[in-house]
Design a protein around this motif. Sequence first.
Motif, PDB file in Angstrom:
ATOM      1  N   HIS A   6       0.820  -1.205   0.000  1.00 54.36           N
ATOM      2  CA  HIS A   6       0.000   0.000   0.000  1.00 54.36           C
ATOM      3  C   HIS A   6       0.860   1.264   0.000  1.00 54.36           C
ATOM      4  N   LEU A   7       2.092   1.198   0.536  1.00 51.06           N
ATOM      5  CA  LEU A   7       2.998   2.346   0.511  1.00 51.06           C
ATOM      6  C   LEU A   7       3.496   2.630  -0.906  1.00 51.06           C
ATOM      7  N   GLU A   8       3.682   1.563  -1.692  1.00 46.57           N
ATOM      8  CA  GLU A   8       4.105   1.759  -3.084  1.00 46.57           C
ATOM      9  C   GLU A   8       3.053   2.537  -3.852  1.00 46.57           C
ATOM     10  N   HIS A  13       1.241   7.840  -6.075  1.00 48.18           N
ATOM     11  CA  HIS A  13       0.284   8.935  -6.022  1.00 48.18           C
ATOM     12  C   HIS A  13       0.992  10.243  -5.647  1.00 48.18           C
ATOM     13  N   LEU A  14       1.913  10.173  -4.694  1.00 47.59           N
ATOM     14  CA  LEU A  14       2.639  11.350  -4.259  1.00 47.59           C
ATOM     15  C   LEU A  14       3.520  11.900  -5.385  1.00 47.59           C
ATOM     16  N   GLU A  17       1.289  13.628  -7.914  1.00 51.07           N
ATOM     17  CA  GLU A  17       0.819  14.907  -7.401  1.00 51.07           C
ATOM     18  C   GLU A  17       1.928  15.960  -7.417  1.00 51.07           C
ATOM     19  N   LEU A  18       3.146  15.570  -7.038  1.00 49.36           N
ATOM     20  CA  LEU A  18       4.272  16.501  -7.083  1.00 49.36           C
ATOM     21  C   LEU A  18       4.583  16.933  -8.516  1.00 49.36           C
ATOM     22  N   ALA A  19       4.481  16.004  -9.462  1.00 50.38           N
ATOM     23  CA  ALA A  19       4.732  16.349 -10.861  1.00 50.38           C
ATOM     24  C   ALA A  19       3.687  17.340 -11.358  1.00 50.38           C
ATOM     25  N   GLN A  20       2.436  17.146 -10.963  1.00 50.06           N
ATOM     26  CA  GLN A  20       1.367  18.053 -11.370  1.00 50.06           C
ATOM     27  C   GLN A  20       1.604  19.454 -10.797  1.00 50.06           C
TER      28      GLN A  20
END
Length: 156
Positions: A6-8, A13-14, A17-20
């Motif tokens: 689940h951490l992967e 997702h993180l 989001e950072l790329a966006q």
Amino acid sequence: MKPLDHLEHLDKHLVDELAQVARETVREELREQTRKQRRKAALYAASGALALYAGAALALAVGLALALGLPDWAAALITAVILGALAYVLRGMARPSGPGAGHAAGAAPRRDGARRSAAEAVGGMPYPPVPPTPPAAPGPVPPRPAGDPDVPHRGV
């Protein structure tokens, strides 16, 4: 299911989001810079147009001043010759004359207005100084031994 699976998903997702956020920040910064550059370009264009009109008014004034003592056609012709000569001089100042003039000895000016030497004009760096006398010939070279691996062998 392993506890780290689940951490992967969260890491992915993180990262997305950072790329966006990074894309949005870069876009906004580019928009801001483009807006400033567009304003500056418009001001330069307006300045150029006004300089063109000022030059035309100056040419008209010269023509009218010459027309006081000459026929109108002669005043217009003299004004045209003066403008043509100025254009030719400015063109000559803008670029070197003749092929390879930038590489000729001492013909290539630097940005600070000074002239470059022939060595600097060709390679960008000056040549090393030439010694006043040729170097002395080296003494006799001793022959290599026949068993030396660097000596080529001829098949006879």
